[in-house]
Write a protein that holds these residues in place. Structure first.
Motif, PDB file in Angstrom:
ATOM      1  N   ASP A   1     -50.914 -15.516   7.888  1.00 48.97           N
ATOM      2  CA  ASP A   1     -52.301 -15.929   8.065  1.00 48.97           C
ATOM      3  C   ASP A   1     -53.132 -14.684   8.377  1.00 48.97           C
ATOM      4  O   ASP A   1     -52.896 -14.001   9.377  1.00 48.97           O
ATOM      5  CB  ASP A   1     -52.388 -16.946   9.207  1.00 48.97           C
ATOM      6  N   GLU A   2     -54.128 -14.403   7.516  1.00 43.22           N
ATOM      7  CA  GLU A   2     -54.958 -13.206   7.679  1.00 43.22           C
ATOM      8  C   GLU A   2     -56.434 -13.554   7.847  1.00 43.22           C
ATOM      9  O   GLU A   2     -57.315 -12.729   7.577  1.00 43.22           O
ATOM     10  CB  GLU A   2     -54.768 -12.277   6.477  1.00 43.22           C
ATOM     11  N   ARG A   3     -56.721 -14.751   8.291  1.00 44.97           N
ATOM     12  CA  ARG A   3     -58.117 -15.164   8.421  1.00 44.97           C
ATOM     13  C   ARG A   3     -58.850 -14.299   9.435  1.00 44.97           C
ATOM     14  O   ARG A   3     -58.315 -13.953  10.492  1.00 44.97           O
ATOM     15  CB  ARG A   3     -58.193 -16.630   8.831  1.00 44.97           C
ATOM     16  N   ALA A   4     -60.109 -13.965   9.130  1.00 46.17           N
ATOM     17  CA  ALA A   4     -60.945 -13.205  10.055  1.00 46.17           C
ATOM     18  C   ALA A   4     -61.365 -14.090  11.223  1.00 46.17           C
ATOM     19  O   ALA A   4     -61.320 -15.325  11.149  1.00 46.17           O
ATOM     20  CB  ALA A   4     -62.175 -12.676   9.315  1.00 46.17           C
TER      21      ALA A   4
ATOM     22  N   VAL B   1     -57.455 -17.302   4.547  1.00 43.07           N
ATOM     23  CA  VAL B   1     -56.857 -16.150   3.877  1.00 43.07           C
ATOM     24  C   VAL B   1     -55.367 -16.147   4.203  1.00 43.07           C
ATOM     25  O   VAL B   1     -54.970 -15.904   5.348  1.00 43.07           O
ATOM     26  CB  VAL B   1     -57.491 -14.814   4.317  1.00 43.07           C
ATOM     27  N   ILE B   2     -54.542 -16.442   3.201  1.00 43.06           N
ATOM     28  CA  ILE B   2     -53.096 -16.467   3.385  1.00 43.06           C
ATOM     29  C   ILE B   2     -52.453 -15.546   2.366  1.00 43.06           C
ATOM     30  O   ILE B   2     -52.766 -15.620   1.170  1.00 43.06           O
ATOM     31  CB  ILE B   2     -52.537 -17.897   3.240  1.00 43.06           C
ATOM     32  N   ALA B   3     -51.583 -14.668   2.833  1.00 42.08           N
ATOM     33  CA  ALA B   3     -50.831 -13.770   1.958  1.00 42.08           C
ATOM     34  C   ALA B   3     -49.423 -14.312   1.779  1.00 42.08           C
ATOM     35  O   ALA B   3     -48.842 -14.906   2.704  1.00 42.08           O
ATOM     36  CB  ALA B   3     -50.776 -12.370   2.559  1.00 42.08           C
ATOM     37  N   PHE B   4     -48.879 -14.094   0.583  1.00 45.61           N
ATOM     38  CA  PHE B   4     -47.522 -14.529   0.252  1.00 45.61           C
ATOM     39  C   PHE B   4     -46.748 -13.349  -0.317  1.00 45.61           C
ATOM     40  O   PHE B   4     -47.324 -12.457  -0.957  1.00 45.61           O
ATOM     41  CB  PHE B   4     -47.553 -15.650  -0.795  1.00 45.61           C
ATOM     42  N   ARG B   5     -45.434 -13.365  -0.129  1.00 49.23           N
ATOM     43  CA  ARG B   5     -44.583 -12.331  -0.717  1.00 49.23           C
ATOM     44  C   ARG B   5     -43.142 -12.837  -0.826  1.00 49.23           C
ATOM     45  O   ARG B   5     -42.781 -13.870  -0.271  1.00 49.23           O
ATOM     46  CB  ARG B   5     -44.625 -11.044   0.108  1.00 49.23           C
ATOM     47  N   ASP B   6     -42.327 -12.081  -1.601  1.00 49.51           N
ATOM     48  CA  ASP B   6     -40.877 -12.294  -1.651  1.00 49.51           C
ATOM     49  C   ASP B   6     -40.506 -13.742  -1.975  1.00 49.51           C
ATOM     50  O   ASP B   6     -39.805 -14.416  -1.214  1.00 49.51           O
ATOM     51  CB  ASP B   6     -40.228 -11.892  -0.315  1.00 49.51           C
ATOM     52  N   ILE B   7     -40.950 -14.239  -3.126  1.00 45.98           N
ATOM     53  CA  ILE B   7     -40.718 -15.637  -3.487  1.00 45.98           C
ATOM     54  C   ILE B   7     -39.464 -15.719  -4.334  1.00 45.98           C
ATOM     55  O   ILE B   7     -39.377 -15.112  -5.410  1.00 45.98           O
ATOM     56  CB  ILE B   7     -41.940 -16.214  -4.230  1.00 45.98           C
ATOM     57  N   ARG B   8     -38.478 -16.472  -3.846  1.00 44.97           N
ATOM     58  CA  ARG B   8     -37.179 -16.585  -4.524  1.00 44.97           C
ATOM     59  C   ARG B   8     -36.778 -18.060  -4.602  1.00 44.97           C
ATOM     60  O   ARG B   8     -37.175 -18.857  -3.758  1.00 44.97           O
ATOM     61  CB  ARG B   8     -36.070 -15.855  -3.751  1.00 44.97           C
ATOM     62  N   VAL B   9     -35.989 -18.385  -5.622  1.00 47.56           N
ATOM     63  CA  VAL B   9     -35.540 -19.752  -5.819  1.00 47.56           C
ATOM     64  C   VAL B   9     -34.030 -19.743  -6.072  1.00 47.56           C
ATOM     65  O   VAL B   9     -33.512 -18.879  -6.790  1.00 47.56           O
ATOM     66  CB  VAL B   9     -36.251 -20.425  -7.009  1.00 47.56           C
TER      67      VAL B   9
END
Length: 357
Positions: free
Chosen positions: A200-203, A344-352
């Motif tokens: 969560d990157e909200r100002a 503002v939400i950042a995402f990374r490293d998405i694996r299945v």
């Protein structure tokens, strides 16, 4: 500024971390760690650093729990980080050799005890990882590269941006009143485990939190092809015919959405205490497991929610929206939600990982 001298203990920890990372890199691909320029940035990052930190409370090899407490192992890594259980191993012996070497070095350095070393090697042997009939590996569907980002499509009113730090983040443009959806186009998934990290990157102040989510098991984004979803908006096909796993650590009460992180939105909602909230700016590990019509949500290694998607349940408070009978797809797409212009939400490293048999 005068820098403090490194103590022998600190130097030892740094040397241990470097040695263990080298072991992890060698064991992962059977060769020496890549030199600069010898591998793609994404491959090199995963080979020689803790690219996907794993802070679960115990050391696990996919579904096999060693019972050994996860702990710092130097260099910003935990013991879980140093064991690569997610990749496709050539055979079971290669995986057990990898675990054995990492465990020996951790034991010699005093990070784990001798009984814990034995527990790691025993669990690696019974894990089945690398065997033809063993658990399937994870596949990366977003690794932060532009090529992997190109596999995702976008529909809706607000978008997503790929950043230089290999994350994708919700953005307020293009402006509109509706939500935005970033969805993985190449395939639909049946029984699966989805793992990703979000932040969560909200100002604003500590209580100004973001709202978002992850959609699973929706049939696509073409309203004409799926009239049963009851919408003309491509992004709302996911809302009406899939399930949203909520991301929302807003405080209880007030104007915030009462469905908190880990909720199967509308059907199995959580309050804030069960959601196990974290502060803004903290990366969270989220795992969503769907087997048949059973949903399990795991946040930072802890199961926070389970839901049986049995037919016949109405959508609470929204009688015009499809209930569970309209959400019985055996296979479906995965998508990320951009909920509103302030979040503002950042995402990374998405694996299945395929959990089918």
């Amino acid at each position: 500024m005068r820098l403090p001298r490194r103590t022998p203990a600190a130097r030892g920890r740094r040397a241990l971390a470097g040695a263990l990372l080298a072991v992890a890199a060698v064991a992962c691909d059977g060769s020496a760690p890549p030199s600069r320029g010898s591998a793609s940035p994404a491959t090199a990052a995963r080979a020689v650093s803790c690219a996907v930190p794993d802070t679960r409370p115990t050391v696990r090899f996919l579904d096999a729990d060693t019972g050994v407490a996860n702990r710092a192992a130097g260099g910003g890594c935990t013991v879980n980080d140093l064991v690569d259980d997610e990749r496709a191993w050539p055979d079971h012996g290669a995986f057990t050799a990898h675990v054995g070497e990492v465990a020996r070095r951790l034991s010699r350095s005093g990070v784990i005890s001798e009984p814990e070393r034995a527990a790691l090697t025993r669990t690696a042997d019974r894990s089945g990882i690398g065997r033809p009939d063993g658990p399937k590996p994870y596949r990366w569907i977003f690794d932060g590269t532009r090529a992997s980002f190109g596999d995702w499509g976008y529909v809706g009113d607000r978008g997503f941006a790929l950043r230089d730090d290999r994350t994708v983040v919700t953005v307020a443009t293009p402006a509109g009143d509706g939500l935005g959806l970033l969805w993985y186009r190449p395939e639909r998934f049946g029984d699966f485990s989805l793992r990703l990290r979000f932040r969560d990157e909200r100002a604003g102040g500590a209580d100004a939190r973001s709202n978002g989510g992850v959609f699973v098991r929706f049939p696509g984004v073409d309203p004409a092809a799926h009239p049963e979803c009851g919408t003309g908006d491509p992004a709302w096909v996911a809302v009406n015919c899939g399930h949203e796993i909520q991301i929302n650590d807003t405080p209880e009460g007030g104007a915030g959405d009462p469905s908190k992180t880990g909720s199967v939105y509308g059907f199995a909602d959580l309050g804030l205490a069960r959601a196990r909230p974290t502060a803004k700016g903290v990366w969270n590990d989220l795992e969503i497991r769907v087997v048949g019509q059973h949903y399990t949500v795991i946040r930072d290694g802890e199961v926070v929610n389970e839901f049986d998607n049995v037919p016949g349940l109405p959508f609470p408070g929204r009688p015009a929206d499809p209930g569970t009978s309209g959400r019985q797809f055996a296979r479906g797409h995965i998508g990320l939600q951009n909920h509103d212009g302030g979040s503002v939400i950042a995402f990374r490293d998405i694996r299945v990982r395929d959990l089918g048999r």
